[in-house]
Design an enzyme around this catalytic site. Structure first.
Site, short mmCIF file in Angstrom:
data_model
loop_
_atom_site.label_atom_id
_atom_site.label_comp_id
_atom_site.label_asym_id
_atom_site.label_seq_id
_atom_site.Cartn_x
_atom_site.Cartn_y
_atom_site.Cartn_z
N CYS A 2 0.82 -1.22 0.00
CA CYS A 2 0.00 0.00 0.00
C CYS A 2 0.85 1.27 0.00
O CYS A 2 0.34 2.36 -0.28
CB CYS A 2 -0.93 0.01 1.21
SG CYS A 2 -1.97 -1.45 1.28
N HIS A 50 -3.15 7.03 2.93
CA HIS A 50 -3.61 5.74 2.42
C HIS A 50 -4.99 5.47 3.02
O HIS A 50 -5.21 5.65 4.22
CB HIS A 50 -2.62 4.64 2.79
CG HIS A 50 -3.14 3.28 2.49
ND1 HIS A 50 -3.67 2.94 1.27
CD2 HIS A 50 -3.22 2.16 3.26
CE1 HIS A 50 -4.05 1.68 1.29
NE2 HIS A 50 -3.80 1.18 2.49
N ASN A 92 -10.18 -0.21 0.35
CA ASN A 92 -8.73 -0.11 0.37
C ASN A 92 -8.19 -0.60 -0.98
O ASN A 92 -8.25 -1.79 -1.27
CB ASN A 92 -8.20 -0.97 1.52
CG ASN A 92 -6.69 -0.97 1.62
OD1 ASN A 92 -5.99 -0.53 0.71
ND2 ASN A 92 -6.17 -1.47 2.73
#
Ligand code: UT7
Length: 325
Positions: free
Chosen positions: A113, A252, A282
């Protein structure tokens, strides 16, 4: 002073969407649980023809359009992904051929990520040595293909998509001001996706437990808040910037509760945090560039404003970056 400046952004989401209600048909969950524990309401899920490289190339086309550049003007293509179409060639090479960006060289970055921020950091180093370079940095993922749709601990969390930006050197002081990246491989087991086992029995790992993404959610949550807080403090010090001077934080997008906790720890107004995880879930390396592009197109990024990015992902990897827009 020359800096690596973002001169165009783009993003691409697959057409199909899966709502929390849809998920209740497959696993024992509820809209109420997912919404209160994560903030997520829907996520986009790719189908055939929407592979990671295709989403990435579409996001790149939008970024090119915004800059007025042609694909041939690109010198380097960096794709941050943990879900490339193939192990070899890189997703970046597939994007290169999709775009016809034949004057570029292309490679992938794997920092989960955190990959997009890592990619920006790499691009900055190239631009520091040659400000004339035009560098395309993309974060793109199709984690739906690596999600166990029977595991309620993970399948409610992730989504597919891509975001892109183009950087070039600029003398005005606008661009990347400072960045701070970290990793700690000792914690690899808490968030992982093993991939195909080795065909060489001597090299095959005993602890290989399938190709799906696996996460010790509660542990990851705690590390995410702590690590991003420290990274932000360090990068603000390096940049000689106070948190009050930051106009927008683009983090994020993993969990609304992580972002609320981060806001409390950092002492930043919650309204200054850009949040779109309710729509996309996500999206791993794609989450920051998708948010960046949305914020840009909504007019939330104002010339000379100070922006903060921060990330956390498998590895563990994490970091933060200050940019003058
Ligand atoms: O992108 C990389 C970074 N990733 C992250 O930052 C993610 C970090 N972690 C998280 O966001 C959260 O830990 C999760 C959203 C993954 C989980 O939330 P949580 O509040 O930490 O829940 P939990 O894992 O502690 O589970 C609490 C309960 C459990 O039931 P029991 O044992 O208390 O009876 C789970 O089995 O919630 C249960 N549960 C669910 N219930 C309904 C777990 N998933 C679900 C679900 N629906 N989808």
């Amino acid at each position: 002073m020359s800096r690596a400046k973002i001169c165009g952004t783009g993003s691409c989401l697959p057409a199909g969407r899966v709502t929390n209600q849809d998920l209740t048909k497959w696993v024992d969950t509820s809209d109420e649980w997912i919404t209160t524990r994560t903030g997520i309401k829907t996520r986009h899920v790719a189908v055939k023809g929407e592979e990671t490289s295709r989403l990435a190339a579409d996001a790149a086309r939008q970024a090119l359009k915004m800059t007025g550049m042609q694909a041939e003007d690109l010198n380097i293509i960096i794709v941050a992904t943990i879900t490339p179409d193939m192990t070899m060639p890189s997703c970046a090479c597939l994007v290169q051929q999709e775009l016809g960006a034949l004057n570029a060289f292309a490679f992938d970055v794997n920092a989960a990520c955190s990959g997009f921020v890592y990619g920006l950091d790499v691009a900055e180093k190239y631009i520091n040595s040659n400000p004339c370079l035009n560098i395309l940095v993309i974060g793109a993922e199709t984690l739906s293909g690596r999600t166990n749709w029977k595991d309620r601990n993970t399948c409610v969390l992730f989504g597919d998509g891509a975001g892109a930006c183009i950087l070039t050197g600029e003398e005005s002081g606008r661009g990347i001001v400072a960045s701070k990246l970290y990793s700690d491989g000792r914690l690899f087991n808490l968030l992982k996706m093993a991939g195909a086992p080795s065909m060489n029995a001597e090299l095959a790992r005993d602890d290989h437990d399938g190709s799906y993404i696996k996460m010790a959610g509660r542990d990851v949550f705690k590390y995410a808040v702590r690590c991003m807080e420290k990274a932000v403090a360090a990068v603000l010090t390096n940049a000689a910037v106070d948190i009050e001077e930051i106009k927008l934080l683009i983090p994020h997008q993993a969990n609304i509760r992580i972002l609320k906790s981060l806001a409390d720890h950092l002492g930043i107004d919650y309204e200054k945090i850009y949040i779109n995880l309710q729509k996309y879930g996500n999206t791993s390396a794609a989450s920051i560039p998708i948010a960046l592009d949305e914020a840009n197109r909504e007019g939330r990024l104002v010339k000379n404003d100070l922006l903060l990015l921060c990330c956390f992902g498998g590895g563990f990897t994490w970091g933060a970056m200050v940019l003058r827009w």
